[in-house]
Design a protein around this motif. Structure first.
Motif, PDB file in Angstrom:
ATOM      1  N   ILE A 120       0.837  -1.209   0.000  1.00 34.23           N
ATOM      2  CA  ILE A 120       0.000   0.000   0.000  1.00 34.23           C
ATOM      3  C   ILE A 120       0.865   1.249   0.000  1.00 34.23           C
ATOM      4  O   ILE A 120       0.612   2.200  -0.731  1.00 34.23           O
ATOM      5  CB  ILE A 120      -0.950   0.014   1.205  1.00 34.23           C
ATOM      6  CG1 ILE A 120      -1.990  -1.093   1.056  1.00 34.23           C
ATOM      7  CG2 ILE A 120      -1.645   1.361   1.341  1.00 34.23           C
ATOM      8  CD1 ILE A 120      -2.774  -1.338   2.311  1.00 34.23           C
ATOM      9  N   VAL A 121       1.911   1.246   0.830  1.00 34.48           N
ATOM     10  CA  VAL A 121       2.804   2.402   0.882  1.00 34.48           C
ATOM     11  C   VAL A 121       3.504   2.594  -0.461  1.00 34.48           C
ATOM     12  O   VAL A 121       3.544   3.695  -1.005  1.00 34.48           O
ATOM     13  CB  VAL A 121       3.836   2.247   2.025  1.00 34.48           C
ATOM     14  CG1 VAL A 121       4.901   3.318   1.949  1.00 34.48           C
ATOM     15  CG2 VAL A 121       3.135   2.277   3.375  1.00 34.48           C
ATOM     16  N   GLN A 126      -1.081   4.416  -7.031  1.00 33.19           N
ATOM     17  CA  GLN A 126      -1.793   3.574  -7.988  1.00 33.19           C
ATOM     18  C   GLN A 126      -3.026   2.915  -7.362  1.00 33.19           C
ATOM     19  O   GLN A 126      -3.818   2.312  -8.067  1.00 33.19           O
ATOM     20  CB  GLN A 126      -0.850   2.504  -8.544  1.00 33.19           C
ATOM     21  CG  GLN A 126       0.291   3.103  -9.341  1.00 33.19           C
ATOM     22  CD  GLN A 126       1.326   2.064  -9.723  1.00 33.19           C
ATOM     23  OE1 GLN A 126       1.045   0.888  -9.781  1.00 33.19           O
ATOM     24  NE2 GLN A 126       2.535   2.530  -9.984  1.00 33.19           N
ATOM     25  N   LEU A 127      -3.134   2.985  -6.047  1.00 30.19           N
ATOM     26  CA  LEU A 127      -4.266   2.412  -5.328  1.00 30.19           C
ATOM     27  C   LEU A 127      -4.946   3.491  -4.489  1.00 30.19           C
ATOM     28  O   LEU A 127      -5.135   3.322  -3.295  1.00 30.19           O
ATOM     29  CB  LEU A 127      -3.788   1.278  -4.401  1.00 30.19           C
ATOM     30  CG  LEU A 127      -3.074   0.088  -5.030  1.00 30.19           C
ATOM     31  CD1 LEU A 127      -2.420  -0.767  -3.971  1.00 30.19           C
ATOM     32  CD2 LEU A 127      -4.064  -0.727  -5.847  1.00 30.19           C
ATOM     33  N   PRO A 128      -5.333   4.615  -5.089  1.00 28.60           N
ATOM     34  CA  PRO A 128      -5.829   5.729  -4.283  1.00 28.60           C
ATOM     35  C   PRO A 128      -7.071   5.392  -3.464  1.00 28.60           C
ATOM     36  O   PRO A 128      -7.195   5.844  -2.323  1.00 28.60           O
ATOM     37  CB  PRO A 128      -6.100   6.831  -5.298  1.00 28.60           C
ATOM     38  CG  PRO A 128      -6.237   6.131  -6.611  1.00 28.60           C
ATOM     39  CD  PRO A 128      -5.359   4.913  -6.520  1.00 28.60           C
ATOM     40  N   ALA A 129      -7.976   4.600  -4.008  1.00 34.67           N
ATOM     41  CA  ALA A 129      -9.196   4.277  -3.249  1.00 34.67           C
ATOM     42  C   ALA A 129      -8.855   3.440  -2.029  1.00 34.67           C
ATOM     43  O   ALA A 129      -9.393   3.667  -0.942  1.00 34.67           O
ATOM     44  CB  ALA A 129     -10.202   3.537  -4.146  1.00 34.67           C
ATOM     45  N   VAL A 130      -7.950   2.489  -2.211  1.00 38.58           N
ATOM     46  CA  VAL A 130      -7.533   1.649  -1.089  1.00 38.58           C
ATOM     47  C   VAL A 130      -6.785   2.491  -0.060  1.00 38.58           C
ATOM     48  O   VAL A 130      -7.074   2.449   1.130  1.00 38.58           O
ATOM     49  CB  VAL A 130      -6.648   0.473  -1.574  1.00 38.58           C
ATOM     50  CG1 VAL A 130      -6.080  -0.313  -0.406  1.00 38.58           C
ATOM     51  CG2 VAL A 130      -7.433  -0.443  -2.505  1.00 38.58           C
ATOM     52  N   ILE A 175       7.652  -3.113  10.209  1.00 44.20           N
ATOM     53  CA  ILE A 175       7.086  -3.877   9.095  1.00 44.20           C
ATOM     54  C   ILE A 175       8.054  -3.858   7.920  1.00 44.20           C
ATOM     55  O   ILE A 175       8.363  -4.893   7.332  1.00 44.20           O
ATOM     56  CB  ILE A 175       5.709  -3.312   8.680  1.00 44.20           C
ATOM     57  CG1 ILE A 175       4.675  -3.572   9.774  1.00 44.20           C
ATOM     58  CG2 ILE A 175       5.258  -3.911   7.352  1.00 44.20           C
ATOM     59  CD1 ILE A 175       3.379  -2.801   9.594  1.00 44.20           C
ATOM     60  N   THR A 176       8.545  -2.676   7.593  1.00 42.29           N
ATOM     61  CA  THR A 176       9.471  -2.540   6.474  1.00 42.29           C
ATOM     62  C   THR A 176      10.723  -3.375   6.692  1.00 42.29           C
ATOM     63  O   THR A 176      11.169  -4.098   5.802  1.00 42.29           O
ATOM     64  CB  THR A 176       9.833  -1.057   6.263  1.00 42.29           C
ATOM     65  OG1 THR A 176       8.626  -0.320   6.057  1.00 42.29           O
ATOM     66  CG2 THR A 176      10.752  -0.876   5.072  1.00 42.29           C
ATOM     67  N   GLN A 177      11.300  -3.289   7.879  1.00 43.36           N
ATOM     68  CA  GLN A 177      12.519  -4.048   8.144  1.00 43.36           C
ATOM     69  C   GLN A 177      12.272  -5.555   8.104  1.00 43.36           C
ATOM     70  O   GLN A 177      13.091  -6.299   7.562  1.00 43.36           O
ATOM     71  CB  GLN A 177      13.103  -3.636   9.489  1.00 43.36           C
ATOM     72  CG  GLN A 177      13.691  -2.239   9.448  1.00 43.36           C
ATOM     73  CD  GLN A 177      14.315  -1.842  10.761  1.00 43.36           C
ATOM     74  OE1 GLN A 177      15.049  -2.610  11.352  1.00 43.36           O
ATOM     75  NE2 GLN A 177      14.001  -0.640  11.212  1.00 43.36           N
ATOM     76  N   TRP A 178      11.165  -6.006   8.671  1.00 43.87           N
ATOM     77  CA  TRP A 178      10.870  -7.438   8.682  1.00 43.87           C
ATOM     78  C   TRP A 178      10.548  -7.968   7.293  1.00 43.87           C
ATOM     79  O   TRP A 178      10.812  -9.135   6.991  1.00 43.87           O
ATOM     80  CB  TRP A 178       9.748  -7.759   9.670  1.00 43.87           C
ATOM     81  CG  TRP A 178      10.311  -7.919  11.040  1.00 43.87           C
ATOM     82  CD1 TRP A 178      10.391  -6.980  12.021  1.00 43.87           C
ATOM     83  CD2 TRP A 178      10.924  -9.101  11.578  1.00 43.87           C
ATOM     84  NE1 TRP A 178      11.012  -7.490  13.129  1.00 43.87           N
ATOM     85  CE2 TRP A 178      11.345  -8.796  12.887  1.00 43.87           C
ATOM     86  CE3 TRP A 178      11.152 -10.368  11.083  1.00 43.87           C
ATOM     87  CZ2 TRP A 178      11.996  -9.726  13.692  1.00 43.87           C
ATOM     88  CZ3 TRP A 178      11.789 -11.302  11.890  1.00 43.87           C
ATOM     89  CH2 TRP A 178      12.205 -10.974  13.174  1.00 43.87           C
TER      90      TRP A 178
END
Length: 194
Positions: A107-108, A113-117, A164-167
């Motif tokens: 999502i990040v 590209q996923l504006p609604a989400v 989250i990013t590191q894992w």
């Protein structure tokens, strides 16, 4: 179950298997045993359904942390030991293969590209911050004040996003709860020296 629930469960399975970008409406229909028209009728769009499915996955995961007893949390609310216990539990959910947290990174990375989400999930961010503060501080979510969300809530969310990013990218070198707690202790010690 009705079509609405079948769609949600099918979308959750698709998200875990394929992620947001690669999941098509046809994938969801095939996985749920429903039809294409059901997506629009019940959720408005595929993206809205996927956002709901993601939130449901997060909710399923957070149930493991609901209540101190269920989460195995025994330390005093707001204590450094509580900090370690809660992060240990959260990090435990990141260790498994196919962790749903990779969806957060998607999502990040794909937000434009996923504006609604992205927009749908951004509206839910405040509730997520409230839940984190309540868990760390040992209080009811409804008792968390907005001022606390603007500081402590955002602090925990920032830590969560970084973890989250590191894992996802480097699990062998990602910090565990002990390393995070030691880092916090060093920050506190440095601040109190000033």
């Amino acid at each position: 179950m009705g079509h609405r629930e079948d769609l949600l469960e099918g979308a959750k399975r698709c998200l875990l298997a394929k992620g947001f970008v690669r999941t098509t409406a046809r994938d969801i229909v095939k996985e749920s045993g429903t039809n294409l028209a059901s997506i629009g009728y019940h959720y408005g769009s595929k993206d809205a359904l996927l956002a709901e499915a993601y939130l449901s996955l997060v909710g399923d995961l957070s149930e493991a942390f609901d209540g101190e007893e269920a989460a195995g949390i025994v330390a005093e609310p707001g204590s450094i030991e509580r900090f370690r216990e809660v992060w240990s539990n959260i990090i435990g959910t990141m260790r498994g293969p196919g962790s749903m947290w990779r969806l957060s990174v998607e999502i990040v990375a794909m937000g434009d590209q996923l504006p609604a989400v992205r927009d749908h999930l951004a509206q839910q961010q405040r509730d997520a911050e409230r839940a984190l503060v309540a868990l760390f501080m040992g209080m009811r979510e409804e008792d968390v004040q907005d001022e606390t969300l603007d500081t402590l809530g955002k602090f925990y969310t920032t830590l969560m996003t970084g973890l989250i990013t590191q894992w996802i990218f480097d699990p062998k070198n990602a910090p565990d709860a002990d390393a995070l707690t030691e880092g916090l202790s060093q920050v506190i010690a440095g601040v109190t020296k000033s």
